[in-house]
Design a protein around this motif. Sequence first.
Motif, short mmCIF file in Angstrom:
data_model
loop_
_atom_site.label_atom_id
_atom_site.label_comp_id
_atom_site.label_asym_id
_atom_site.label_seq_id
_atom_site.Cartn_x
_atom_site.Cartn_y
_atom_site.Cartn_z
N CYS A 143 1.51 -5.51 0.61
CA CYS A 143 1.97 -5.57 1.32
C CYS A 143 1.58 -5.94 2.55
O CYS A 143 0.20 -4.86 3.20
CB CYS A 143 3.29 -4.97 1.08
N GLU A 144 1.97 -7.08 3.32
CA GLU A 144 1.69 -7.12 4.94
C GLU A 144 1.68 -6.13 5.75
O GLU A 144 0.91 -5.55 6.79
CB GLU A 144 2.29 -8.67 5.67
N LEU A 145 2.64 -5.15 5.49
CA LEU A 145 2.94 -4.15 6.66
C LEU A 145 2.93 -2.92 6.14
O LEU A 145 2.22 -1.68 7.05
CB LEU A 145 4.79 -4.76 6.76
N SER A 146 3.01 -2.87 5.28
CA SER A 146 2.87 -1.47 4.66
C SER A 146 1.33 -1.28 3.40
O SER A 146 0.77 -0.06 3.57
CB SER A 146 3.77 -1.05 3.95
N GLY A 147 1.05 -2.75 3.36
CA GLY A 147 -0.45 -2.43 2.33
C GLY A 147 -0.22 -1.63 0.94
O GLY A 147 -0.75 -1.64 0.07
N LYS A 148 1.34 -1.17 0.19
CA LYS A 148 1.30 -1.32 -0.55
C LYS A 148 1.85 -2.14 -1.42
O LYS A 148 1.90 -3.56 -1.36
CB LYS A 148 2.85 -0.99 -0.67
N TYR B 224 5.39 -9.59 1.33
CA TYR B 224 6.01 -8.04 1.68
C TYR B 224 6.34 -7.09 0.84
O TYR B 224 7.47 -7.91 -0.33
CB TYR B 224 6.96 -8.11 2.61
N CYS B 225 6.58 -5.76 0.46
CA CYS B 225 7.10 -5.29 -0.74
C CYS B 225 8.62 -4.96 0.35
O CYS B 225 8.80 -5.33 1.25
CB CYS B 225 7.05 -4.03 -0.13
N GLY C 230 10.68 -2.40 0.38
CA GLY C 230 11.15 -1.66 1.45
C GLY C 230 10.98 -2.39 2.88
O GLY C 230 11.72 -2.08 3.59
N SER C 231 9.59 -2.34 3.13
CA SER C 231 9.09 -3.15 3.89
C SER C 231 9.78 -4.59 4.68
O SER C 231 10.69 -4.63 5.90
CB SER C 231 7.55 -3.74 4.40
N HIS D 264 13.60 -3.58 6.03
CA HIS D 264 13.17 -2.45 7.38
C HIS D 264 12.68 -3.90 8.03
O HIS D 264 13.46 -3.67 9.47
CB HIS D 264 12.32 -2.13 7.67
N ARG D 265 12.00 -4.87 7.97
CA ARG D 265 12.15 -5.57 9.13
C ARG D 265 13.11 -6.84 9.01
O ARG D 265 12.31 -7.73 10.03
CB ARG D 265 10.34 -6.17 9.18
#
Length: 114
Positions: free
Chosen positions: A25-30, A75-76, A78-79, A82-83
């Motif tokens: 994921c670009e935001l969380s790294g998940k 993106y996952c 969740g992220s 959120h975004r």
Amino acid sequence: PNMPKKRRNRGRAKKNAGRKRRVACELSGKLVPKDKAIKRYIVRNIVNSAAISDLKEASVYDEYALPKLYYKMYYCVGSACHRRIVRSRSKVEMKNRTPPQRPGRRFKDGKKQS
């Protein structure tokens, strides 16, 4: 008793393909399965809009097409929620499978506005 099924594809696009490769994921790294990840393809200029006019003045070539940056974002869930890349939808709206209207493409009388 069977569990209720929230989505017809269970949140994935895998069908009968077994396990899928994971992407970060670009935001969380998940790490998210590629078919479950929310994908956005981004095409934008390498140079910001303020510097384009300066580059055109300094350029030797009069018709030089500036290269673009092509990038696929993953993106996952969740992220992305959120975004606000994706939003939660009601049960009735979830049944609607037509893709959303694409932004930035305005046509008037069959011609692109400039």
